[in-house]
Design a protein around this motif. Structure first.
Motif, PDB file in Angstrom:
ATOM      1  N   LYS A 167      54.934 104.157  77.156  1.00  0.00           N
ATOM      2  CA  LYS A 167      54.576 102.677  77.280  1.00  0.00           C
ATOM      3  C   LYS A 167      53.649 102.458  78.568  1.00  0.00           C
ATOM      4  O   LYS A 167      52.856 101.768  78.448  1.00  0.00           O
ATOM      5  N   GLN A 168      54.070 102.909  79.781  1.00  0.00           N
ATOM      6  CA  GLN A 168      53.370 102.982  80.938  1.00  0.00           C
ATOM      7  C   GLN A 168      51.875 103.474  80.858  1.00  0.00           C
ATOM      8  O   GLN A 168      50.806 102.942  81.134  1.00  0.00           O
ATOM      9  N   ALA A 169      51.598 104.643  80.059  1.00  0.00           N
ATOM     10  CA  ALA A 169      50.492 105.477  79.919  1.00  0.00           C
ATOM     11  C   ALA A 169      49.706 104.485  78.756  1.00  0.00           C
ATOM     12  O   ALA A 169      48.447 104.317  79.104  1.00  0.00           O
ATOM     13  N   LYS A 170      50.240 103.874  77.897  1.00  0.00           N
ATOM     14  CA  LYS A 170      49.267 102.856  77.051  1.00  0.00           C
ATOM     15  C   LYS A 170      48.918 101.759  77.835  1.00  0.00           C
ATOM     16  O   LYS A 170      47.936 101.408  77.777  1.00  0.00           O
ATOM     17  N   HIS A 171      49.702 101.243  78.446  1.00  0.00           N
ATOM     18  CA  HIS A 171      49.520  99.998  79.327  1.00  0.00           C
ATOM     19  C   HIS A 171      48.338 100.296  80.358  1.00  0.00           C
ATOM     20  O   HIS A 171      47.457  99.701  80.369  1.00  0.00           O
ATOM     21  N   LEU A 172      48.361 101.629  81.252  1.00  0.00           N
ATOM     22  CA  LEU A 172      47.278 101.745  81.905  1.00  0.00           C
ATOM     23  C   LEU A 172      45.915 102.025  81.195  1.00  0.00           C
ATOM     24  O   LEU A 172      44.902 101.835  81.751  1.00  0.00           O
ATOM     25  N   THR A 173      46.009 102.792  80.291  1.00  0.00           N
ATOM     26  CA  THR A 173      44.840 103.041  79.210  1.00  0.00           C
ATOM     27  C   THR A 173      44.106 102.014  78.740  1.00  0.00           C
ATOM     28  O   THR A 173      42.996 102.062  78.335  1.00  0.00           O
ATOM     29  N   THR A 174      44.694 100.781  78.646  1.00  0.00           N
ATOM     30  CA  THR A 174      44.115  99.564  78.174  1.00  0.00           C
ATOM     31  C   THR A 174      43.912  98.226  79.269  1.00  0.00           C
ATOM     32  O   THR A 174      44.374  97.309  79.006  1.00  0.00           O
ATOM     33  N   GLN A 175      43.604  98.958  80.365  1.00  0.00           N
ATOM     34  CA  GLN A 175      43.205  97.993  81.495  1.00  0.00           C
ATOM     35  C   GLN A 175      44.477  97.283  82.263  1.00  0.00           C
ATOM     36  O   GLN A 175      44.347  96.269  82.817  1.00  0.00           O
ATOM     37  N   ALA A 176      45.715  97.879  81.793  1.00  0.00           N
ATOM     38  CA  ALA A 176      46.755  96.891  82.252  1.00  0.00           C
ATOM     39  C   ALA A 176      47.013  95.714  82.348  1.00  0.00           C
ATOM     40  O   ALA A 176      47.368  94.881  82.837  1.00  0.00           O
TER      41      ALA A 176
END
Length: 396
Positions: free
Chosen positions: A237-246
């Motif tokens: 979840k954190q990885a997806k969040h960071l890859t989409t500009q948080a």
């Protein structure tokens, strides 16, 4: 040079290319690529929002046997985010190998951490568990906070990042066991090893996280793309969040709760990936057939063809020869490339590059030995009737 000319003749015969340029590794588009790309263009969802991105993630997770996969714009970005979510920070250290592509060391540097280079095993060309254990036991200590620190620099060891060189699995179970002993997260750089198995598990599934690459020269391609693999839901979840500009989900507001990155794979690239992964089992089969042909050809010669470990099933992404010394290596490279057969040496060792020359390192005798001797041979998937349309870029 007769001994080299026989190799050139064999390669031309094997790839059914009597004349012209034979590249090191070409993509193959033999399935639903055009269909899926047309579907994306018709939908107008060509950027990072679209059904193919989620579908490609699901297919990669399923194929590699992990619970979660998060798509990224390229393999280097996937490594960068994997290191961040694993906890790597500025002025810490990440243990890796000097025999690797530059992306591995670059991604470590993006976090502000310092690479530490450990030697490889000659029979895997990947990180040596013995050398890793020796380095940690000699140079590091576990402090009261439970984390491991380098006694020479005082820096925390944030992660360990082994790479599966040319698709050949390292002894990753031993590496993970050592990392667990020192409470050091293990992240696998599996960029080259999609389709490779070690002790009945896919590479990239052993560590806390793993990463893949879908560059144009990989076993399957999205043109450029990467994937983060993990069994940890929170890290995914954190990885997806960071890859989409948080960006926090909302119907219209733009709220970002930390520094993020524009690293999400596009829908149009993911569509290509979905078509490619449908052919992955065939590609692995064909590449292993090619490796066996090379192995049989070199069996009764003084050339050493590099093969997989006993407990491994390699995708043989790039086939490799180990030559007698650096002089023979350079003679071979010169002759084959002059004859339109693309071959290449091992990457320059990371510790020899100007930006990493002052990084801490162990005894790199095996890495140096391999750097003087390894060459890669043409390794594209051979599909009968599929024509090579390349010209030699060196003649342009």
């Amino acid at each position: 040079m007769t001994r080299y000319s026989k190799i050139v003749d064999f390669i031309r015969e094997t790839f059914q290319e009597p004349t012209g340029f034979i590249p090191l590794h070409d993509p193959r588009f033999i399935g639903n690529e055009r269909k899926y790309l047309t579907d994306v263009m018709d939908s107008n969802f060509v950027s990072s929002v679209g059904e193919y991105v989620a579908k490609f993630e699901q297919l990669c997770a399923q194929y590699t046997g992990v619970k979660y996969a998060v798509a990224a714009v390229n393999g280097t970005a996937a490594l960068h985010i994997a290191l961040i979510v694993a906890g790597a920070k500025a002025n810490e250290e990440v243990i890796t190998q000097s025999v690797t592509f530059i992306a591995t060391a670059n991604a470590i540097s993006y976090t502000g951490s310092h690479p530490v280079f450990i030697d490889v095993d000659k029979d895997t060309m990947g990180m040596s568990p013995e050398k890793l254990s020796n380095f940690l036991n000699k140079n590091c200590e576990i402090k009261a906070d439970g984390f491991t620190y380098n006694k020479n620099t005082g820096r925390k060891i944030a992660a360990c990042l082994p790479m599966h060189t040319f698709g050949h699995p390292v002894r990753i179970d031993e590496i993970v066991e050592i990392c667990n002993k020192f409470n050091v997260p293990c992240i696998e750089d599996a960029a080259e090893s999609l389709g490779s198995i070690y002790k009945n598990r896919h590479t990239g599934s052993f560590g806390l996280l793993g990463t893949l690459s879908f560059n144009g020269n990989k076993i399957i391609t999205t043109g450029g793309g990467g994937m983060i693999l993990t069994n940890n839901e929170q890290l995914a979840k954190q990885a997806k969040h960071l890859t989409t500009q948080a960006k926090k989900p909302h119907k219209w507001e733009f709220v970002h709760d930390q520094i993020g990155y524009n690293y999400r794979l596009t829908n149009i690239a993911a569509a290509l990936g979905c078509a490619q992964i449908e052919q992955l089992s065939l590609f692995v089969e064909k590449k292993r057939e090619l490796a066996l042909k090379y192995q049989n050809f070199f069996k009764n010669t003084d050339f050493n063809f590099f093969t997989e470990l006993k407990d491994a099933k390699s995708n043989y992404w790039l086939n490799a020869l180990i030559l007698k010394d650096i002089n023979e290596r350079d003679e071979f490279l010169n002759y084959t490339n002059q004859n339109d057969i693309m071959t290449r040496p091992l990457w320059e060792l990371m510790n020899r590059l100007p930006m990493f020359k002052n990084c801490e390192k162990g005894n790199l005798e095996n890495s140096e030995w391999l750097a003087d001797r390894v060459v890669n041979l043409p390794s594209s998937v051979i599909i009968p009737g599929y024509k090579n349309n390349h010209t030699n870029p060196l003649t342009k």
